[in-house]
Design a protein around this motif. Structure first.
Motif: not given
Length: 819
Positions: A37-54
């Motif tokens: 992930v980069r701070a300069q990514d400003t494209g219209p990307a859409v979040v498709a999935k969020v996963v959390v692992e511990a």
């Protein structure tokens, strides 16, 4: 409440607006096939999935609520940074990595590494007190978070602790033991290569009129014994105390040198004593313990202050003895290496306070003041007021006036001699009374002004008492917190409105109303989540009531199975939060044993007349807490002697049939020999308790009891002919407790009513009903006395066969005769 699940969010779920901007936070992102992930990514990307692992496994579902990103949201590095912040804010994780894959449809994987907490610390090496070595640990203690960079420092602390115990030069290594899947660790410190030394010589360097032999006698560190620095340190304190008693109150005692002989394993010790000047305290004219004044001169103080403080202590002591008009004159006499503190006392006549009066009262009557101060004249054989009480009354009167709006009140105590005693007169200069004309609120819109007014200590038309203003501010802030509002600020302003009148203005800058999104429970290894869940006073979707959050913490602590409980609120957005409940389970097993002796012959003060029929008596107890992770406790108790045998088994459960009713199940069997009878008793009982609001308790119990008299050595027969006796009992008791202290009450009242029904079931012989009332009233009286009144009344039906008639005067007396 959260539980374990496959923690992921996929596209198709409802969207939620993103959170506000926060400061950027650096996150470590995985490389190699997965785009960082980069701070300069400003494209219209859409979040498709969020996963959390511990720790390499799917994390608890509640962790998803810490992430302000939902499938369908536009991808934003700022929201990723915010999620990382919120995860760290829980204090549960040591590391967070975020991995991103995909371009137009982005998948985010949050990889978390849990913090490891220290469960226990063990020591391997020389036989020593583990408790003292734990005290030497500062960096890493049980219950703390494991920080690997602090392990070398902790090993050095253990080494220093071993040195104090007499083990020098030990090499200490720390082993971290962790069970798979557990978030706690045990630390094992292993010591090796230590060496011990014997004391070869012990030299005292000092010059004074106390012999070295006398000082050596007070020390445990002696020539030929093993050198233990901890013991020597205690010896130095003992020496300093002994020198103080001899007049050297400012003496300094310290270890001046250690000389180690490695080849002979000996150490030569040199102790330096700087006695400084000798201080003698002389009190002429009265018997006053010098120990009252000695602490004043232990340090170097201004002489005039020391004399003044000494005079105050002497006068206080004498006035407590009744010498109310005593006087003291003090001086300092200095000689070579000696200071003499001299107090010349003129005690005067010993007198009692016979009467009390007030002057200058206008707002209150003399009777009102005496009633409020609990002053009652005319009680024979007792002094009206003690010295301590006499000289605190001016402060009490002044405080009472100030609370009622008299800010400039002054109270002076005058003592007037009479023929047989002293009359105490309190001269009161009231000053002007200031009242509150109006109370206004500015800036508040969430709650009506009338509602906030009811929360205040101050009242319109009431007295102006400045400390009440801060109490009002706290009350307003607490009201907002307890109604789910966070971030409220209250500023009070006092405006003069007319002569001796003021107005209060409370400026309220309201925060945001916050809702609990989820509750996240962690740290419980054995305890079931449902047990913790029953103690939660706040739930998912509720407003964030701060009082309920604190009540949750108190209830979890009250279970008695956790050594630490933390309940923290972690904001997940401007108007929602996650409540994180972190617990640390305590020890589960407790065992105890006792051994004693008993005699039937009464003991006397003379050793020569002591009885010789002592018999052994033993007790053993075992308690296991948090059984099966249900918060329950099981206990076994056994007592054994030549005349008695007793066994008790208990089961304590915080919930009765799933209800919030703590319950206790008891089973017991006992046999005891007395002078005139031997009895055998067995029984089982189930009891529970329920709070009914403030100071009221309801207790209920069911029991089955069987009593059998085995041997009866009584000339006349008793009124109960049939043996054994069995009873089935049901009882209900209501207690109302308003005493200030249950063991030693001074004021308040207590009331209880108990009903008991013995019913003939299962072939039991009991068939009766009874009710018992008890009431107590306590009031303070002058001269340190307290009035206590107790009333009891009992009513019954069919009581002929009650087993307590046989033991009506107590288990050590016989009361089986007919009335």
């Amino acid at each position: 409440m959260s539980n374990t699940a496959n923690v992921s969010r996929e596209g198709g779920r409802g969207r939620r607006p993103g959170a506000g901007a926060v400061l950027a936070l650096a996150a470590v992102f995985a490389l190699g096939g997965i785009r960082t992930v980069r701070a300069q990514d400003t494209g219209p990307a859409v979040v498709a999935k969020v996963v959390v692992e511990a720790d390499g496994k799917p994390a608890e579902k509640g962790l998803l609520d810490l992430i302000p990103i939902l499938p369908g949201d536009l991808y934003s590095p700022r929201l990723v940074d915010q999620a990382v912040k919120q995860i760290f804010r829980t204090g549960l994780f040591a590391d967070v990595r975020v991995m991103k894959s995909g371009e137009d449809r982005v998948e985010l994987v949050f990889v978390l590494v849990r913090n490891l907490s220290i469960n226990n610390v063990f020591f391997r090496g020389p036989k020593n007190s583990s408790a003292r070595l734990r005290e030497s640990l500062i960096s890493l203690r049980p219950g703390a978070i494991l920080q690997e960079d602090k392990i070398p420092g902790a090993a050095a602390e253990v080494g220093e602790g071993l040195r104090k115990e007499g083990y020098f030069g030990a090499s200490v290594e720390c082993e971290v033991r962790r069970r798979e899947g557990d978030s706690t660790v045990n630390l094992v410190f292993r010591a090796s290569g230590w060496k011990s030394y014997h004391i070869g010589s012990l030299e005292l360097e000092w010059q004074a009129d106390i012999s070295e032999a006398r000082l050596f006698k007070k020390m445990k560190s002696k020539i030929g014994k093993i050198y233990v620095p901890r013991v020597l340190e205690a010896d130095l304190e003992v020496l300093a105390a002994a020198l103080g008693k001899s007049g050297y109150r400012r003496a300094e005692v310290r270890l001046a040198g250690e000389a180690f002989d490695e080849s002979k394993s000996l150490v030569d010790l040199r102790i330096e004593i700087l006695p400084h000047e000798k201080i003698m305290i002389v009190i002429n004219g009265a018997k006053v313990p010098s120990r009252l004044l000695e602490p004043i001169w232990e340090e170097r103080v201004f002489e005039q202050w020391g004399l003044d403080e000494g005079e105050v202590r002497v006068l206080n002591y004498l006035r407590r003895k009744g010498y109310l008009f005593a006087t003291v004159k003090s001086r300092v006499e200095k000689g070579p290496d000696e200071i003499r503190i001299i107090h010349d006392v003129t005690p005067g006549e010993k007198l009692k306070i016979e009467s009390v009066g007030f002057q200058g009262l206008a707002a209150f009557s003399e009777l009102d003041m005496k009633t409020r101060l609990a002053i009652s004249e005319g009680i024979p054989f007792f002094a009206l007021l003690s010295y301590d009480r006499l000289f605190t009354i001016p402060r009490e009167v002044a405080a009472f006036y100030k609370e009622n709006g008299f800010a400039d009140v002054q109270v002076r105590l005058d003592l007037a001699k009479q023929k047989t005693g002293v009359r105490a007169v309190f001269d009161v200069r009231e000053g002007q009374k200031t009242t509150v004309e109006a109370i206004r609120f500015e800036g508040g819109s969430l709650f009506p002004a009338d509602t906030l007014l009811r929360e205040l200590v101050s009242r319109q038309g009431g007295p102006y008492f400045p400390p009440n203003i801060q109490r009002d501010v706290s009350q307003i802030e607490s009201y907002y917190l307890n109604h789910g509002v966070r971030g409220t600020e209250v500023v009070a302003r006092v405006e003069p409105s007319a002569e001796n009148r003021v107005s209060f203005v409370y400026e309220i800058q309201e925060g945001e109303k916050v809702t609990v999104r989820d509750i996240f429970i962690t740290g419980n290894r054995t305890t079931k989540n449902r047990v913790i869940g029953k103690e939660l006073r706040i739930g998912k979707g509720d407003e964030a009531d701060y009082s309920k959050v604190q009540e949750t913490k108190r209830r979890l602590e009250r279970l008695g199975i956790f050594s630490e409980v933390r309940v923290e609120e972690v904001p997940t957005g401007p108007r929602d939060e996650v409540v994180v409940v972190t617990v640390r389970e305590g020890e589960k097993n407790y065992a105890g044993a006792g051994l004693g002796f008993e005699s039937l012959t009464p003991l006397s003060g003379s050793l020569a007349s002591w009885p010789n029929d002592f018999r052994p008596r033993g007790t053993a107890e075992y308690i296991r807490t948090n059984v099966f992770g249900l918060g329950a406790q099981v206990g076994l108790l056994g007592q054994l002697s030549t005349v008695e045998r007793r066994a008790v088994a208990s089961w304590n459960q915080p919930y009765l049939f799933g209800l919030d009713l703590p319950a206790t199940l008891l089973g017991w069997a006992e046999r005891e020999e007395r002078e005139t009878f031997t009895y055998d008793r067995r029984g089982v009982s189930l009891s529970t308790i329920k709070g009914l609001g403030k100071a009221r308790l309801l207790l209920a119990s069911l029991s089955l009891i069987r009593t059998r008299l085995i041997i009866i050595n009584i000339e006349e027969d008793i009124d109960r002919q049939f043996q054994p006796y069995s009873a089935a009992l049901a009882s209900l008791s209501l207690n109302w407790e308003r005493r200030d202290d249950t063991l030693n009450p001074a004021r308040g009242f207590f009331f209880s009513v108990t009903g008991e029904w013995g019913f003939p079931v299962f072939g039991m012989e009991s068939d009766y009903q009874k009710v018992f009332f008890k009431s107590q009233l306590f009031r303070p009286l002058p001269a340190g006395l307290n009035l206590g009144v107790t009333a009891r009344m009992g009513l019954g039906n069919g009581l002929r066969n009650l087993p307590e008639r046989f033991f009506a005067g107590g288990s050590n007396t016989f009361r089986g005769e007919e009335f």
